[in-house]
Scaffold this motif. Structure first.
Motif, PDB file in Angstrom:
ATOM      1  N   GLN A 371       0.838  -1.192   0.000  1.00  0.00           N
ATOM      2  CA  GLN A 371       0.000   0.000   0.000  1.00  0.00           C
ATOM      3  C   GLN A 371       0.875   1.245   0.000  1.00  0.00           C
ATOM      4  OE1 GLN A 371      -3.449   0.018  -0.088  1.00  0.00           O
ATOM      5  NE2 GLN A 371      -3.325   2.245  -0.358  1.00  0.00           N
ATOM      6  N   LYS A 372       0.744   2.074  -1.027  1.00  0.00           N
ATOM      7  CA  LYS A 372       1.516   3.308  -1.099  1.00  0.00           C
ATOM      8  C   LYS A 372       1.104   4.219   0.068  1.00  0.00           C
ATOM      9  CE  LYS A 372       3.520   7.115  -2.746  1.00  0.00           C
ATOM     10  NZ  LYS A 372       2.951   8.087  -1.797  1.00  0.00           N
ATOM     11  N   GLU A 407      -2.200   7.195  -6.848  1.00  0.00           N
ATOM     12  CA  GLU A 407      -3.122   8.290  -7.115  1.00  0.00           C
ATOM     13  C   GLU A 407      -2.702   9.142  -8.308  1.00  0.00           C
ATOM     14  OE1 GLU A 407      -6.062   8.670  -5.629  1.00  0.00           O
ATOM     15  OE2 GLU A 407      -5.632   6.830  -4.551  1.00  0.00           O
ATOM     16  N   ASP A 408      -1.426   9.142  -8.645  1.00  0.00           N
ATOM     17  CA  ASP A 408      -0.981   9.909  -9.820  1.00  0.00           C
ATOM     18  C   ASP A 408       0.230   9.214 -10.440  1.00  0.00           C
ATOM     19  OD1 ASP A 408       1.378  10.806  -8.340  1.00  0.00           O
ATOM     20  OD2 ASP A 408       0.038  12.209  -7.340  1.00  0.00           O
ATOM     21  N   LYS A 409       0.716   9.782 -11.540  1.00  0.00           N
ATOM     22  CA  LYS A 409       1.787   9.153 -12.311  1.00  0.00           C
ATOM     23  C   LYS A 409       3.075   9.019 -11.496  1.00  0.00           C
ATOM     24  CE  LYS A 409       4.221   9.360 -16.753  1.00  0.00           C
ATOM     25  NZ  LYS A 409       5.541   9.152 -16.132  1.00  0.00           N
ATOM     26  N   THR A 410       3.313   9.938 -10.580  1.00  0.00           N
ATOM     27  CA  THR A 410       4.544   9.859  -9.774  1.00  0.00           C
ATOM     28  C   THR A 410       4.570   8.588  -8.924  1.00  0.00           C
ATOM     29  OG1 THR A 410       3.532  11.170  -7.991  1.00  0.00           O
ATOM     30  CG2 THR A 410       4.749  12.371  -9.697  1.00  0.00           C
ATOM     31  N   ASP A 411       3.391   8.107  -8.521  1.00  0.00           N
ATOM     32  CA  ASP A 411       3.341   6.854  -7.753  1.00  0.00           C
ATOM     33  C   ASP A 411       3.739   5.669  -8.632  1.00  0.00           C
ATOM     34  OD1 ASP A 411       2.456   8.256  -5.531  1.00  0.00           O
ATOM     35  OD2 ASP A 411       0.347   7.960  -6.017  1.00  0.00           O
ATOM     36  N   ASP A 413       5.783   5.936 -11.193  1.00  0.00           N
ATOM     37  CA  ASP A 413       7.237   6.107 -11.364  1.00  0.00           C
ATOM     38  C   ASP A 413       7.981   5.556 -10.151  1.00  0.00           C
ATOM     39  OD1 ASP A 413       6.776   7.325 -13.788  1.00  0.00           O
ATOM     40  OD2 ASP A 413       6.835   9.363 -12.969  1.00  0.00           O
ATOM     41  N   LEU A 414       7.437   5.792  -8.958  1.00  0.00           N
ATOM     42  CA  LEU A 414       8.051   5.261  -7.738  1.00  0.00           C
ATOM     43  C   LEU A 414       8.058   3.733  -7.785  1.00  0.00           C
ATOM     44  CD1 LEU A 414       9.118   5.490  -4.807  1.00  0.00           C
ATOM     45  CD2 LEU A 414       6.717   5.521  -4.063  1.00  0.00           C
ATOM     46  N   GLY A 415       6.934   3.147  -8.203  1.00  0.00           N
ATOM     47  CA  GLY A 415       6.869   1.690  -8.292  1.00  0.00           C
ATOM     48  C   GLY A 415       7.910   1.135  -9.250  1.00  0.00           C
ATOM     49  N   HIS A 416       8.071   1.769 -10.392  1.00  0.00           N
ATOM     50  CA  HIS A 416       9.093   1.326 -11.343  1.00  0.00           C
ATOM     51  C   HIS A 416      10.488   1.429 -10.738  1.00  0.00           C
ATOM     52  CE1 HIS A 416       6.256   2.005 -14.995  1.00  0.00           C
ATOM     53  NE2 HIS A 416       6.276   0.730 -14.642  1.00  0.00           N
ATOM     54  N   LEU A 417      10.716   2.486  -9.955  1.00  0.00           N
ATOM     55  CA  LEU A 417      12.011   2.660  -9.301  1.00  0.00           C
ATOM     56  C   LEU A 417      12.304   1.495  -8.349  1.00  0.00           C
ATOM     57  CD1 LEU A 417      14.494   4.502  -8.620  1.00  0.00           C
ATOM     58  CD2 LEU A 417      13.068   5.521  -6.832  1.00  0.00           C
ATOM     59  N   LEU A 418      11.259   1.004  -7.702  1.00  0.00           N
ATOM     60  CA  LEU A 418      11.421  -0.094  -6.741  1.00  0.00           C
ATOM     61  C   LEU A 418      11.416  -1.465  -7.414  1.00  0.00           C
ATOM     62  CD1 LEU A 418       9.027   1.208  -3.919  1.00  0.00           C
ATOM     63  CD2 LEU A 418      11.529   1.336  -3.968  1.00  0.00           C
ATOM     64  N   GLY A 419      11.136  -1.490  -8.712  1.00  0.00           N
ATOM     65  CA  GLY A 419      11.123  -2.758  -9.429  1.00  0.00           C
ATOM     66  C   GLY A 419       9.750  -3.376  -9.548  1.00  0.00           C
ATOM     67  N   ILE A 420       8.704  -2.584  -9.319  1.00  0.00           N
ATOM     68  CA  ILE A 420       7.324  -3.075  -9.377  1.00  0.00           C
ATOM     69  C   ILE A 420       6.753  -2.837 -10.773  1.00  0.00           C
ATOM     70  CG2 ILE A 420       4.984  -2.763  -8.442  1.00  0.00           C
ATOM     71  CD1 ILE A 420       6.284  -1.951  -5.790  1.00  0.00           C
ATOM     72  N   THR A 421       5.985  -3.812 -11.254  1.00  0.00           N
ATOM     73  CA  THR A 421       5.374  -3.682 -12.593  1.00  0.00           C
ATOM     74  C   THR A 421       3.852  -3.790 -12.562  1.00  0.00           C
ATOM     75  OG1 THR A 421       5.647  -6.064 -12.983  1.00  0.00           O
ATOM     76  CG2 THR A 421       7.424  -4.602 -13.732  1.00  0.00           C
ATOM     77  N   LEU A 422       3.278  -4.153 -11.424  1.00  0.00           N
ATOM     78  CA  LEU A 422       1.817  -4.263 -11.282  1.00  0.00           C
ATOM     79  C   LEU A 422       1.302  -3.128 -10.407  1.00  0.00           C
ATOM     80  CD1 LEU A 422       1.401  -8.121 -10.710  1.00  0.00           C
ATOM     81  CD2 LEU A 422       1.272  -6.851 -12.859  1.00  0.00           C
ATOM     82  N   PHE A 423       0.224  -2.467 -10.834  1.00  0.00           N
ATOM     83  CA  PHE A 423      -0.237  -1.275 -10.139  1.00  0.00           C
ATOM     84  C   PHE A 423      -1.760  -1.265 -10.011  1.00  0.00           C
ATOM     85  CE2 PHE A 423       3.709  -0.344 -12.302  1.00  0.00           C
ATOM     86  CZ  PHE A 423       4.465   0.308 -11.332  1.00  0.00           C
ATOM     87  N   GLN A 424      -2.215  -0.632  -8.918  1.00  0.00           N
ATOM     88  CA  GLN A 424      -3.652  -0.439  -8.690  1.00  0.00           C
ATOM     89  C   GLN A 424      -3.861   0.941  -8.084  1.00  0.00           C
ATOM     90  OE1 GLN A 424      -5.600  -3.471  -6.318  1.00  0.00           O
ATOM     91  NE2 GLN A 424      -7.451  -2.248  -6.055  1.00  0.00           N
ATOM     92  N   GLY A 425      -4.947   1.596  -8.451  1.00  0.00           N
ATOM     93  CA  GLY A 425      -5.266   2.916  -7.922  1.00  0.00           C
ATOM     94  C   GLY A 425      -5.919   3.786  -8.980  1.00  0.00           C
ATOM     95  N   HIS A 426      -6.343   4.964  -8.586  1.00  0.00           N
ATOM     96  CA  HIS A 426      -7.054   5.869  -9.502  1.00  0.00           C
ATOM     97  C   HIS A 426      -6.193   6.266 -10.690  1.00  0.00           C
ATOM     98  CE1 HIS A 426     -10.657   6.326  -7.076  1.00  0.00           C
ATOM     99  NE2 HIS A 426      -9.896   6.411  -6.008  1.00  0.00           N
TER     100      HIS A 426
END
Length: 434
Positions: A371-372, A407-411, A413-426
């Motif tokens: 959870q972000k 909630e926005d594109k920066t989140d 980008d943060l996920g990609h920085l951490l190595g995450i490729t799956l995302f959920q949210g508005h």
């Protein structure tokens, strides 16, 4: 527009939301408004609601108390034979009414006092009926307000609209309209935090309630480079905020995590009992929020039976991290049960630091949701934490970790920085009705 009319509109919205959830549903409109004036007093409506308690307890149901004293009951998997005995109790209580005495009721057949609907077979007709009823009651209140401004005390019976010839409803000034799962529950007023008293009000309201109309969906999507996002999971859930808005007049300012866990157990049982459809044509699988207690209840058996031949491997059951940690024995029993049936598991609501601290492998989860956190990333993220999260995601597998709350594109980008490729949210997909 008065709050009563707003709640009446909510009934119409609820019926519209049942469009894809009609299976096994039946409705009954009890027309107390058609009786003599003294039989329309509040204690008769309370008696009628109490008489239907057994139906609501045994079957998922939602009851609406209309401003003209009528009751509308919408049930799940209840036969006419299950409902009619309670209706007969109500008729006997009202046998002094000239209308009731004049009727020769037939089980499951509509008359001037009780109107039956098989929602599964005649949803369009039922929807049209509810919309017309709502429009007539809207008209009745508007006319009453206009009359009050002119004379203040005109006979309410003069407010009958010509349209009532098609659907006769005796109009009176509304007292209160609210969703009534069992009995009319006193709604809390004033903004407050979720406390034990408020929790008791909510759990009473949820008991036996049919929450299918409150279900929402949001896609979990894979986002890789410049490629278009690909839907992976269609996540189905009932937002707690939606429960607050529908069952309370006050705003809930803050939540207690442990009290929320108790509420989630009750909500999880009601969601499973509503047997939501888990098939989808867009994503690879569907997921639904559950708790250990709800999976170990009879509601899960009904949910599993309703799936029929649908592959369990395409259904992901999401357990909250707090539920797992707080109830490890229950989770162990629940997870073994669902894994043996072929379901897959997701662990949700993990703070990034909790993700680092917990060994998620024994949880046997196909997916892990981080959870972000709200607020500034610097409150929890530094160079050392960033590397540790990256390493752990590499060990678990990038195809298994989801960043929730984007909630926005920066989140993203943060996920990609951490190595995450799956995302959920508005920022990935808006929450929408099912």
């Amino acid at each position: 527009m008065s709050k009563d009319v707003t709640t009446l509109d909510r009934m119409v919205d609820y019926v519209k939301q049942l469009r894809l959830h009609t299976e096994g549903r039946r409705a009954l409109h009890i027309r107390l408004s058609a009786l003599e004036r003294h039989f329309r007093e509040e204690h008769y409506r309370l008696f009628a609601a109490s008489a239907l308690r057994s139906v609501i307890t045994r079957f998922g149901a939602t009851m609406f108390a209309l401003p003209n004293t009528d009751l509308v009951l919408i049930t799940k998997d209840a036969r006419v034979d299950d409902i009619d005995p309670a209706l007969n109790v109500i008729r006997r209580k009202l046998r002094g009414s000239a209308l009731i005495a004049s009727l020769d009721p037939v089980q499951g057949v509509s008359d001037e006092f009780a109107v039956w609907f098989n929602v599964e077979e005649s949803y369009p007709e039922f929807k049209s009926y509810i919309e017309q009823l709502s429009a007539l009651l809207h008209l009745g209140e508007s006319a009453q307000e206009a009359e009050n401004e002119v004379s203040g005390r005109r006979d309410r019976r003069r407010l009958k609209s010509a349209s009532s010839q098609e659907m006769p409803v005796t109009l009176r000034q509304p007292n209160h309209v609210r969703i009534m799962p069992v009995n009319p529950l006193p709604k809390e007023k004033g903004d407050r935090s979720l406390d034990p008293d408020l929790l008791l009000t909510l759990t009473k309201a949820l008991h036996g309630a049919d929450v299918a109309g409150l279900l929402r969906k949001q896609f979990v999507k894979a986002i890789l480079g410049d490629a278009p996002p690909m839907p992976v999971l269609e996540h189905k859930f009932v937002p707690r905020q939606l429960i607050y808005e529908n069952m309370l007049t006050s705003r809930v300012l803050s939540e207690n995590r442990w009290l929320c866990g108790y509420l989630d157990d009750q909500l999880g049982r009601q969601v499973l009992a509503s047997t939501p459809a888990m098939t989808n044509e867009v994503s690879l699988a569907s997921s639904i929020q559950v708790t250990s207690a709800s999976v170990l209840s009879s509601a899960f058996d009904a949910f599993d039976k309703a799936l029929g031949k649908h592959p369990r491997s395409k259904v992901v059951l999401e357990f909250g991290a707090v539920d797992i940690v707080a109830n490890p024995t229950d989770y162990q029993e629940a997870s073994l049960h669902v894994l043996a049936l072929g379901y897959r598991i997701s662990v949700g609501d993990l703070h990034p630091l909790a993700f680092l601290a917990l060994d998620v492998e024994p949880m046997q989860a196909a997916f892990v949701k981080i959870q972000k956190p709200l607020g500034n990333n610097s409150n929890w993220l530094n160079d050392k934490t960033e590397v540790a999260i990256q390493n752990k995601i590499d060990r678990i597998g990038k195809a298994r970790v989801i960043l929730d709350g984007c909630e926005d594109k920066t989140d993203i980008d943060l996920g990609h920085l951490l190595g995450i490729t799956l995302f959920q949210g508005h920022a990935v997909d808006p929450v929408s009705e099912i």
